[in-house]
Design a protein around this motif. Structure first.
Motif, mmCIF file in Angstrom:
data_model
loop_
_atom_site.group_PDB
_atom_site.id
_atom_site.type_symbol
_atom_site.label_atom_id
_atom_site.label_comp_id
_atom_site.label_asym_id
_atom_site.label_seq_id
_atom_site.Cartn_x
_atom_site.Cartn_y
_atom_site.Cartn_z
ATOM 1 N N SER A 136 0.836 -1.191 0.000
ATOM 2 C CA SER A 136 0.000 0.000 0.000
ATOM 3 C C SER A 136 0.875 1.248 0.000
ATOM 4 C CB SER A 136 -0.903 -0.003 1.240
ATOM 5 O OG SER A 136 -0.118 -0.059 2.416
ATOM 6 N N VAL A 137 0.282 2.362 -0.433
ATOM 7 C CA VAL A 137 1.008 3.617 -0.551
ATOM 8 C C VAL A 137 1.286 4.185 0.844
ATOM 9 C CG1 VAL A 137 0.902 5.948 -1.503
ATOM 10 C CG2 VAL A 137 -0.067 4.022 -2.781
ATOM 11 N N ARG A 138 2.479 4.699 1.033
ATOM 12 C CA ARG A 138 2.824 5.318 2.312
ATOM 13 C C ARG A 138 2.308 6.753 2.370
ATOM 14 N NH1 ARG A 138 9.166 3.545 3.305
ATOM 15 N NH2 ARG A 138 8.806 1.283 3.392
ATOM 16 N N SER A 139 2.155 7.231 3.603
ATOM 17 C CA SER A 139 1.716 8.614 3.779
ATOM 18 C C SER A 139 2.849 9.566 3.441
ATOM 19 C CB SER A 139 1.270 8.837 5.230
ATOM 20 O OG SER A 139 0.166 8.033 5.554
ATOM 21 N N GLY A 140 2.467 10.727 2.901
ATOM 22 C CA GLY A 140 3.463 11.740 2.613
ATOM 23 C C GLY A 140 3.020 12.641 1.492
ATOM 24 N N PRO A 141 3.735 13.746 1.285
ATOM 25 C CA PRO A 141 3.392 14.688 0.219
ATOM 26 C C PRO A 141 3.693 14.106 -1.153
ATOM 27 C CG PRO A 141 5.429 15.336 1.272
ATOM 28 C CD PRO A 141 4.916 14.188 2.081
ATOM 29 N N VAL A 142 2.910 14.507 -2.125
ATOM 30 C CA VAL A 142 3.121 14.090 -3.506
ATOM 31 C C VAL A 142 4.050 15.081 -4.171
ATOM 32 C CG1 VAL A 142 2.001 13.568 -5.696
ATOM 33 C CG2 VAL A 142 0.804 13.098 -3.553
ATOM 34 N N PRO A 143 5.167 14.632 -4.746
ATOM 35 C CA PRO A 143 6.101 15.572 -5.379
ATOM 36 C C PRO A 143 5.441 16.344 -6.510
ATOM 37 C CG PRO A 143 7.114 13.406 -5.076
ATOM 38 C CD PRO A 143 5.655 13.250 -4.772
ATOM 39 N N ALA A 187 -8.844 11.263 -8.034
ATOM 40 C CA ALA A 187 -8.795 11.913 -6.722
ATOM 41 C C ALA A 187 -7.628 12.891 -6.643
ATOM 42 C CB ALA A 187 -8.681 10.852 -5.631
ATOM 43 N N LEU A 188 -6.464 12.486 -7.108
ATOM 44 C CA LEU A 188 -5.310 13.392 -7.102
ATOM 45 C C LEU A 188 -5.559 14.612 -7.970
ATOM 46 C CD1 LEU A 188 -2.246 10.972 -7.281
ATOM 47 C CD2 LEU A 188 -2.835 12.507 -5.406
ATOM 48 N N SER A 189 -6.179 14.392 -9.138
ATOM 49 C CA SER A 189 -6.443 15.518 -10.031
ATOM 50 C C SER A 189 -7.394 16.517 -9.383
ATOM 51 C CB SER A 189 -7.019 15.002 -11.346
ATOM 52 O OG SER A 189 -7.350 16.062 -12.205
ATOM 53 N N LEU A 190 -8.421 16.007 -8.665
ATOM 54 C CA LEU A 190 -9.381 16.903 -8.028
ATOM 55 C C LEU A 190 -8.721 17.775 -6.959
ATOM 56 C CD1 LEU A 190 -12.411 14.444 -7.647
ATOM 57 C CD2 LEU A 190 -12.335 16.479 -9.093
ATOM 58 N N VAL A 191 -7.990 17.164 -6.046
ATOM 59 C CA VAL A 191 -7.374 17.962 -4.975
ATOM 60 C C VAL A 191 -6.254 18.828 -5.526
ATOM 61 C CG1 VAL A 191 -8.030 16.311 -3.191
ATOM 62 C CG2 VAL A 191 -5.834 16.054 -4.335
ATOM 63 N N ASP A 192 -5.560 18.349 -6.538
ATOM 64 C CA ASP A 192 -4.501 19.172 -7.134
ATOM 65 C C ASP A 192 -5.086 20.419 -7.779
ATOM 66 O OD1 ASP A 192 -1.820 19.740 -8.318
ATOM 67 O OD2 ASP A 192 -2.889 19.268 -10.185
ATOM 68 N N ARG A 218 6.231 21.686 3.038
ATOM 69 C CA ARG A 218 5.546 20.509 3.564
ATOM 70 C C ARG A 218 4.669 19.840 2.511
ATOM 71 N NH1 ARG A 218 4.673 23.545 8.494
ATOM 72 N NH2 ARG A 218 2.562 24.033 7.790
ATOM 73 N N GLY A 219 4.367 20.493 1.415
ATOM 74 C CA GLY A 219 3.611 19.873 0.334
ATOM 75 C C GLY A 219 2.203 20.420 0.244
ATOM 76 N N ARG A 220 1.693 20.389 -0.950
ATOM 77 C CA ARG A 220 0.357 20.893 -1.212
ATOM 78 C C ARG A 220 -0.656 19.764 -1.294
ATOM 79 N NH1 ARG A 220 -1.786 21.651 -6.142
ATOM 80 N NH2 ARG A 220 0.256 21.322 -7.096
ATOM 81 N N VAL A 221 -0.272 18.618 -1.840
ATOM 82 C CA VAL A 221 -1.129 17.445 -1.975
ATOM 83 C C VAL A 221 -0.471 16.296 -1.228
ATOM 84 C CG1 VAL A 221 -2.196 15.827 -3.576
ATOM 85 C CG2 VAL A 221 -2.007 18.241 -4.204
ATOM 86 N N ALA A 245 -4.340 22.649 1.907
ATOM 87 C CA ALA A 245 -3.756 21.443 1.314
ATOM 88 C C ALA A 245 -4.855 20.485 0.874
ATOM 89 C CB ALA A 245 -2.818 20.761 2.315
ATOM 90 N N GLY A 246 -4.459 19.509 0.112
ATOM 91 C CA GLY A 246 -5.381 18.469 -0.329
ATOM 92 C C GLY A 246 -4.901 17.102 0.111
ATOM 93 N N TYR A 247 -5.846 16.223 0.437
ATOM 94 C CA TYR A 247 -5.509 14.911 0.966
ATOM 95 C C TYR A 247 -6.286 13.849 0.204
ATOM 96 C CZ TYR A 247 -3.771 17.772 4.803
ATOM 97 O OH TYR A 247 -3.106 18.701 5.539
ATOM 98 N N VAL A 248 -5.573 12.777 -0.104
ATOM 99 C CA VAL A 248 -6.182 11.610 -0.745
ATOM 100 C C VAL A 248 -5.963 10.426 0.182
ATOM 101 C CG1 VAL A 248 -6.150 10.052 -2.705
ATOM 102 C CG2 VAL A 248 -5.834 12.505 -3.073
ATOM 103 N N LEU A 249 -7.053 9.876 0.672
ATOM 104 C CA LEU A 249 -6.997 8.752 1.597
ATOM 105 C C LEU A 249 -7.650 7.548 0.923
ATOM 106 C CD1 LEU A 249 -6.462 7.504 4.365
ATOM 107 C CD2 LEU A 249 -8.662 8.402 5.119
#
Length: 885
Positions: A136-143, A187-192, A218-221, A245-249
């Motif tokens: 599974s994907v780890r938590s953290g900011p998307v570059p 989801a990433l596109s929406l929050v971005d 600290r990151g935007r998404v 910021a935007g979050y994808v869970l």
């Protein structure tokens, strides 16, 4: 003269003596006459009794002959077996409709093929086996560079604007879709997009409500790991760690069911997000667990990505040439980019590539792979066969994802301290059954695809029980009764419902049918389960044996075809566990199941010689059950090296023993007669049997003639081998052959003439001809099989004696108490013979006209034994049967 006393009369002793002497003289003559009369009466009585006994024997012979022409699917000890030809006709129709799921010759999806495990496409390395990472994907900011690449290659689906507006208003969105449909990218596109708009409106500064440099670093998404949950996200938001910021869970974890929030929790999280000027998208998998969330205020379904536009975009990315200053053209890109893109697009739309892909709709990851394969093909990096291998692996990859670790323990401790991976909520034993049911449904859909949705679902429940017992035999499995979500289940299994028909007691009724959205998926699923998960074989074998006992052709025929495919992958295991036990069963349906499976395995070039050898051995077996199964397998046309070899084997089955298997042997000869490539050879062989010196072969020939005469096309029709009979499925087979293949008219008439002129076969043959005549016209009087009868009858009754027999039959039809015909119809039927009508048909004046005499031997109809010549059933001197006939 003096009176004298009277003299006494003399006694008549001498007269009485004389009379007595005469009487005594006449007595021997009377006795002799009486004895002679009595002897004559006795002789007449004996002759009459002998004639009556001979008549009874002829009737018994005719009845025995009728019994030999019965349906091969009728047996007294099996009350559930189909008892007439309708059962075989329904099975034939089911086989035609189900065969497309495993069409070995129609597409490129077979078990005996190469497997495309991995490839280098440009600078991308693709792995397509079970060793790929599923962490599974780890938590953290998307570059930011990843977000830029995503924006550059993202194609908005229909309904994207509605999703954006909902997220902008509510701050929180629960996005539901099936895995692999591009839901995470959406989801990433929406929050971005929303956080970029917010950042642009605020302005990048260190104060004034804008984002600080520390916040920017600290990151935007952000991605939030599913293990963290919404609780950790809410805590971080309350502490003010980030704003705007935007979050994808992603809550659709592969490690087992996760606790989903309820509507009140979502309200609380949405309020916290509004205070922090942030946005969040919760990605969930559609299903029963997520249904309450998706039906609430925050739930929305993620629309699928338009694959055609996405494929075109990916092809352009790979074929548009170098990007940036100083870039060098890639090898093979001498042609203009637009021409290459057009060439790749045409290749993607070609029938060969579409058949190799075998999926109705592609998902984003599959589009990515296909675009790379097509680009490398037009650039010369892949051969045509390598391209096809890569396309076939798309379905294999999907099947691997479905079954990889379905019942693998998650490693989490059970709440009650039980074994890791055991789901302990709900009823005892419901956890493992709930986990295995999606896999069972996909297997059932691969086996029974195209059947009614309720049928597939019920079969999946039975398979779930078998799998659960194999996985956890100490606990009785059970499933929640009202927790199924059919819509979500179909989406997760790439299946669809269509309106169609199923047969119940031969009556077509409307029903909802279910099948995979892609012809490659059934084969891929069976190959994955049977070839990679050997521990699952025993419960699947038990389940298939249960399906073999199902009386519905839509079930057992499809299961038989799937069994043949499984045997084609591992014939040794399939033979020992399925074919041999079913072929020796006491019930006819199980044996027919085994024969159908053998034919499906014989469709594979790699297994055809072995199947033919096995069938040949079974025809010589001492087991009557194996001989019966072999005969049914021969009727499909692939069980022998040639039609002559198949006919030899069927003759061996028919005459072996006391002829108890004549029904199954003759029925399958009729199936070979229906085939285009073996029809004439089969008719010639039947003629040879009737002229054979051996009585058992004569009987075989006569029974085959009548069996052929009473068979309807739909009982034996195969669209692959007899396409010319497709429009005449409800016709008698000889009439359909006469209409579609005029060269067979004379051979068919010769054979039927032989049966009509052999006493033991005459009654059954007359009944068959009556059936032909009743199909000449419809109830409304319109022609139906009239033209075929007009071609066949003149060759069948060319002489006066033959026409008298036909006239008697027409008279019988006129006076039939149950279903009489009118004199007008009788006249129309008589005219089909080519002779003048014989006066009034109702009076029985059926002597025949003078026209239409014996046919010219040069025409091909001559050469039959006629009159008191050789017995038409033997080709030798008259038999005892004919002498007394």
């Amino acid at each position: 003269m003096p009176d004298t006393p009277d003299r006494e009369a003399p006694e008549p002793q001498h007269e009485d003596r004389q009379e007595r002497d005469q009487d005594r003289a006449r007595e021997p003559e009377q006795d002799r006459a009486r004895d002679a009369g009595e002897a004559k009466d006795e002789e007449q009585g004996r002759e009459q009794a002998q004639e009556e006994e001979q008549q009874r024997e002829r009737e018994r012979a005719a009845e025995r002959f009728r019994e030999l022409t019965r349906s091969p699917l009728r047996e007294e000890q099996d009350a559930d077996a189909p008892d007439d030809e309708a059962g075989m006709a329904a099975a034939t129709r089911a086989r035609r409709s189900a065969r497309s799921s495993f069409d070995v010759n129609g597409d490129l999806h077979t078990f005996d093929r190469s497997v495309f495990h991995s490839a280098h496409i440009g600078d991308v390395h693709l792995r397509l086996d079970e060793r790929r990472s599923v962490a599974s994907v780890r938590s953290g900011p998307v570059p930011e560079d990843e977000l830029r690449r995503m924006r550059r290659g993202y194609v908005e689906p229909d309904g994207y604007l509605r999703l954006r507006q909902a997220l902008e208003v509510r701050r929180l969105l629960v996005l539901g879709a099936a895995p692999g449909t591009g839901r995470r990218c959406t989801a990433l596109s929406l929050v971005d997009e929303l956080t970029t708009t917010h950042h642009t409106a605020s302005g990048p500064s260190s104060g004034g409500g804008g984002r600080s440099r520390e916040e920017a670093e600290r990151g935007r998404v952000h991605r939030v790991a599913s293990e963290s949950g919404l609780g950790a996200l809410a805590s971080s938001l309350r502490e003010g760690e980030a704003r705007g910021a935007g979050y994808v869970l992603d809550l659709s974890s592969d490690r087992g069911p996760l606790a989903l929030p309820d509507e009140l929790d979502l309200d609380e999280y949405a309020a916290v997000l509004a205070q922090c000027d942030s946005y969040a998208v919760l990605v969930v998998t559609v299903g029963a667990a997520a249904a309450p969330l998706l039906a609430g205020r925050y739930g929305m379904l993620c629309p699928p990505v338009p694959t055609a536009a996405l494929l075109d975009l990916r092809l352009r990315e790979r074929l548009d040439g170098p990007r940036g200053p100083g870039s060098q053209p890639r090898e093979g890109m001498a042609a203009a980019p637009e021409a290459l893109v057009a060439q790749a697009g045409a290749l993607a739309r070609s029938a060969e590539v579409r058949a190799a892909v075998g999926l109705d709709e592609l998902r984003p990851a599959e589009v990515e792979l296909l675009a790379g394969l097509l680009a490398e093909r037009v650039l010369g990096g892949l051969t045509q066969e390598e391209l096809f291998d890569g396309c076939r692996s798309l379905a294999s990859r999907q099947a691997q994802e479905w079954f990889a670790g379905v019942d693998r323990p998650s490693g989490k401790p059970a709440p009650d301290g039980g074994a890791p991976g055991r789901v302990t909520g709900g009823a005892p034993g419901s956890g493992i059954a709930t986990a295995l049911h999606p896999a069972a449904f996909r297997i059932a859909l691969a086996v029974l695809g195209g059947a009614a949705h309720s049928t597939v679902t019920a079969a999946a429940s039975t398979l779930t029980w078998e799998l659960s017992m194999e996985s956890d035999p100490d606990r009785a499995p059970c499933r929640p009764l009202f927790a199924d979500d059919p819509v979500s289940g179909l989406a997760l299994s790439r299946a669809e419902l269509t309106d169609g028909q199923i047969e119940t007691m031969g009556i077509p009724l409307p029903a909802q049918l279910v099948s995979y959205r892609g012809a490659a998926l059934p084969t891929a699923v069976l190959a994955e389960v049977w070839g990679r998960h050997h521990a699952a074989r025993p419960p699947i074998v038990r389940w298939l044996r249960q399906l073999a006992d199902d009386p519905r052709p839509q079930v057992w025929v499809r299961a038989a075809l799937a069994t043949g495919e499984l045997c084609a992958q591992d014939f040794g295991h399939g033979y020992e566990e399925l074919l041999r036990p079913l072929a020796t069963a006491t019930t006819l349906r199980r044996r027919l199941f085994a024969a159908t499976s053998l034919d499906q395995a014989a469709r594979h070039d790699s297994h055809r010689p072995a199947v033919r050898r096995l069938i040949r051995d079974w025809t010589r077996s001492g087991s009557a059950a194996l001989r019966w199964t072999a005969a049914m397998a021969l009727g499909y046309g692939r069980g022998a090296d040639s039609p002559d070899a198949a006919l030899d084997a069927l003759a061996r089955v028919g005459v072996l023993g006391s002829g108890e298997q004549l029904p199954v042997a003759t029925f399958n000869v009729a199936r070979l007669v229906a085939a285009t490539d073996s029809g004439l050879a089969a008719l010639r062989r039947i003629y040879a049997w009737t002229h054979d010196q051996r009585p058992d072969h004569q009987q075989l020939g006569l029974v085959t003639i009548v069996r052929l005469a009473i068979t309807e096309v739909e009982e034996v029709w195969d669209d692959e081998t007899a396409a010319d009979l497709s429009g005449r499925l409800d016709w008698p087979l000889p009439l359909a052959l006469a209409a579609a293949r005029p060269k067979l008219v004379v051979p068919l008439a010769d054979l039927m003439w032989t049966a009509l002129n052999t006493p033991r076969a005459r009654d059954a043959a007359l009944d068959a001809v009556e059936g032909w005549l009743r199909t000449a016209f419809t109830d409304s009087g319109r022609p139906r099989t009239r033209d075929a009868l007009a071609a066949l009858l003149p060759a069948l009754v060319p002489e006066d004696r033959d026409r008298r027999l036909l006239g008697g039959l027409i008279k019988r039809m006129i006076h039939d108490q149950d279903d009489p015909i009118s004199p007008e119809l009788a006249t129309r039927l008589w005219r089909l013979t080519g002779a003048a009508p014989p006066g009034d048909p109702a009076t029985g004046a059926a002597s025949g006209g003078t026209s239409g005499g014996p046919s010219d031997p040069a025409s091909g109809a001559g050469g039959r034994p006629r009159g008191t010549g050789p017995d038409p059933g033997t080709g030798t001197k008259p038999s005892e049967e004919q002498k007394h006939g």
